[in-house]
Design an enzyme around this catalytic site. Sequence first.
Site, short mmCIF file in Angstrom:
data_model
loop_
_atom_site.label_atom_id
_atom_site.label_comp_id
_atom_site.label_asym_id
_atom_site.label_seq_id
_atom_site.Cartn_x
_atom_site.Cartn_y
_atom_site.Cartn_z
N LYS A 38 18.63 26.91 -28.05
CA LYS A 38 18.36 26.12 -29.26
C LYS A 38 18.53 26.98 -30.51
O LYS A 38 19.15 26.55 -31.48
CB LYS A 38 16.94 25.53 -29.18
CG LYS A 38 16.83 24.42 -28.14
CD LYS A 38 15.41 23.96 -27.84
CE LYS A 38 15.45 22.94 -26.68
NZ LYS A 38 14.15 22.49 -26.21
N GLN A 82 7.88 23.07 -27.05
CA GLN A 82 8.63 23.20 -25.79
C GLN A 82 7.73 22.86 -24.60
O GLN A 82 6.61 23.35 -24.50
CB GLN A 82 9.17 24.64 -25.67
CG GLN A 82 10.08 24.87 -24.49
CD GLN A 82 11.41 24.12 -24.60
OE1 GLN A 82 11.92 23.86 -25.69
NE2 GLN A 82 11.97 23.76 -23.47
N ASP A 105 11.97 15.31 -30.89
CA ASP A 105 11.97 14.97 -29.46
C ASP A 105 11.78 13.46 -29.24
O ASP A 105 12.01 12.96 -28.14
CB ASP A 105 10.81 15.68 -28.75
CG ASP A 105 11.22 16.99 -28.09
OD1 ASP A 105 12.37 17.07 -27.61
OD2 ASP A 105 10.38 17.90 -28.05
N1 GUN Z 1 11.63 21.04 -21.87
C1 GUN Z 1 12.76 20.70 -21.20
N2 GUN Z 1 13.47 19.82 -21.94
C2 GUN Z 1 12.78 19.61 -23.08
C3 GUN Z 1 13.03 18.81 -24.24
O1 GUN Z 1 14.03 18.10 -24.37
N3 GUN Z 1 12.07 18.86 -25.20
C4 GUN Z 1 10.97 19.64 -25.09
N4 GUN Z 1 10.09 19.61 -26.10
N5 GUN Z 1 10.72 20.38 -24.03
C5 GUN Z 1 11.63 20.37 -23.03
#
Ligand code: GUN
Length: 270
Positions: A38, A82, A105
């Site tokens: 990211k 996360q 998200d």
């Molecule tokens: N963990 C795995 N995929 C994701 C996601 O798309 N968003 C978040 N916040 N955590 C994750």
Amino acid sequence: MDSLVPRVESLIGRGLTPHLTVIVVGDDPASQVYVKHKVKACQRLGIRSSVMRLPSSVPESELLDHIDRLNVDPDVHAVLVQLPLPKGFDEGRVVRRVDPRKDVDVFHPVNAGKLLLGDPGLEPCTPKGIVALLDGIGCDPAGKHAVVVGRSNIVGKPIALLLLRRNATVTVCHSRTPDLGAITRQADILVAAVGRAGLIKGDMIKPGATVIDVGVNRVDGDKKLYGDVDFDSAVSVAGAITPVPGGVGPMTIAMLMSNTLEAAESCLTL
Ligand code: GUN
């Protein structure tokens, strides 16, 4: 993803540098890798990124205080917690604390509700990425039978809604669905998002179907990542199939970048 650069430049030209903050609690190894991807994507596009790392011993109240501060920080446009959080945290309560305007998200009930109702707003990253993949290969869901295997809030439910919005006929299956193959064999578009390595075999796929594999599974004692689809038996049956890794994952990151820009852009239009 590079097609997003003009939007970044336009925001910066108007005095706003888009800024994503990711909160990571604890040291889940997979999360560390995802967060690195990211941050790299932000760097590539000129989006500012910050990572707040907190120990798994942090009290939940302190984590919520950090989110509260980011919610009111005018220099932060997107906040992502996360997942998974370490044991003992109430994930639902934590992700609901993010201001809906910064919730890239799309976990907040206000944003999830807008998605359900078809109101304008952010779309969750992985489902949005899947629709972009389908568009990219000219696969119009309208009139097609889409079968979604998995009913998570993060992928299964929202991808069903997005495909419905695109006029697919949608069936949602899950771990308690009997004779899964009888249903998946009807799918023109098959989305596998259950988190079980290799569950979908070639003989469960309709010849020529478009197969989207969202699974990212680790198998004990093996460094390799496995999708929910058994690629080797599926590849000769499917008309198109996404690999793991390299299919849906990079699209999810690209859509996170797009959502970060959308969140930043709406600060200018308020
Ligand atoms: N963990 C795995 N995929 C994701 C996601 O798309 N968003 C978040 N916040 N955590 C994750």
